[in-house]
Scaffold this motif. Structure first.
Motif, PDB file in Angstrom:
ATOM      1  N   TYR A 156      64.628  43.614  52.810  1.00  0.00           N
ATOM      2  CA  TYR A 156      64.670  43.034  54.155  1.00  0.00           C
ATOM      3  C   TYR A 156      65.256  41.632  54.084  1.00  0.00           C
ATOM      4  CZ  TYR A 156      61.692  46.855  55.823  1.00  0.00           C
ATOM      5  OH  TYR A 156      61.198  48.089  56.156  1.00  0.00           O
ATOM      6  N   THR A 161      62.270  41.002  58.900  1.00  0.00           N
ATOM      7  CA  THR A 161      62.258  41.802  60.122  1.00  0.00           C
ATOM      8  C   THR A 161      63.377  42.848  60.151  1.00  0.00           C
ATOM      9  OG1 THR A 161      63.616  40.124  61.246  1.00  0.00           O
ATOM     10  CG2 THR A 161      61.208  39.968  61.484  1.00  0.00           C
ATOM     11  N   ARG A 162      64.491  42.589  59.485  1.00  0.00           N
ATOM     12  CA  ARG A 162      65.634  43.500  59.526  1.00  0.00           C
ATOM     13  C   ARG A 162      65.861  44.093  58.142  1.00  0.00           C
ATOM     14  NH1 ARG A 162      71.333  43.014  58.990  1.00  0.00           N
ATOM     15  NH2 ARG A 162      71.077  40.789  58.538  1.00  0.00           N
TER      16      ARG A 162
END
Length: 298
Positions: A156, A161-162
């Motif tokens: 990530y 978060t991504r």
């Protein structure tokens, strides 16, 4: 992007070509001397058999042949070295990867001791990520690897978060870092889309096992104490009349802000996650989204 063996740069080959020519000349000269010495040796062997010359002269010729043989071997090694140096003047990529910004320009003087080199080639497909895990998890990871299980790893971005890429765990280090109490692991990612870069910071999540049919609660709901005279973990479970009761529980695996409960709760139970330090057995609560009961006037 380059492949292994692709041409990168050319160093001026003339000094190395001259050294190779000189080595070849020395080799041919010494080969000729060796051939002549062998002819003389054959002649001396015949003369000794006829008792026409002293045996000492034959021994001297044998030693001379061996001397020239050693010289030729040294010359052949010098030629091989010169050929290798000439080959190194033609720089090719040792690995497939991406070429960075060049460190020198045409016409610059370079030496083998230059720390920056000519250019940096970074292998990106596949690429590996090194990350630490607590030493308490090392034995479980080793067991899974010895069982032949392929452990999946997700990378990530810095904000966690991504998701950038999926990969698999390759191996782990052979010792624990005593200063941090962690052990390093190496994971590999195909990185077909180039989302990962060398020296990039990423957050890594390693999937060690999948637990099915687990009761999950927020870690904020868990308290530790001795509600029944025995040290244990417990939660405040909300009853139908909005009062709470102390409920001892057994904790399972934890993942960040969530923790599994192996016993003590049933699916659908409501537990208190805020203000638990002000509660006691039988205390009344106000669930979120509801109004507190009206106070009766005296």
């Amino acid at each position: 992007m380059v492949r292994e063996g692709d041409f990168l740069a050319q160093i001026d080959p003339r000094p190395y070509q001259a050294a190779l020519d000189q080595s070849l000349g020395n080799l041919r000269r010494d080969q000729a001397l060796l051939a002549n010495a062998k002819v003389d040796l054959t002649r001396y062997q015949g003369l000794v058999a006829e008792d026409s010359i002293a045996h000492q002269q034959l021994d001297t010729q044998v030693a001379l042949v061996e001397q020239y043989q050693g010289t030729v071997v040294g010359d052949e090694a010098a030629v091989a070295t010169a050929r290798l140096n000439l080959q190194y003047a033609h720089i090719v990529s040792p690995v497939p990867g991406r070429v960075g910004l060049r460190q020198v320009d045409a016409g610059n003087y370079v030496t083998p001791t230059d720390t920056n080199g000519l250019v940096v080639v970074t292998q990106l497909q596949p690429i590996t990520v090194i990350f630490p895990v607590p030493e308490d998890n090392a034995s479980m990871i080793v067991k899974r690897l010895h069982d032949g299980t392929t452990l999946t790893v997700a990378a990530y971005d810095r904000t966690n978060t991504r998701q950038l890429a999926d990969g698999k765990l390759l191996t782990l280090d052979n010792q624990i870092d005593p200063t941090t109490g962690t052990i390093k692991l190496r994971a590999q990612f195909d990185n077909k889309d180039g989302a990962l870069f060398a020296n990039q910071f990423v957050n890594v999540q390693l999937l060690l096992d999948v637990l099915h049919d687990q009761i999950i609660i927020p870690t904020a709901a868990v308290h530790h104490g001795t509600p029944n005279g025995v040290s244990t973990a417990f939660v405040y479970r909300v009853k139908a009349d909005n009062t709470v009761s102390v409920c001892p529980i057994t904790l399972g695996a934890a993942d960040g802000e969530r923790v599994a409960v192996t016993s003590g709760l049933a699916p659908g139970d409501v537990v208190v996650t805020e203000g638990g330090d002000r509660l006691r057995e039988g205390a009344r609560i106000v669930p979120p989204g509801t109004s507190p009961p009206a106070q009766k006037s005296g």
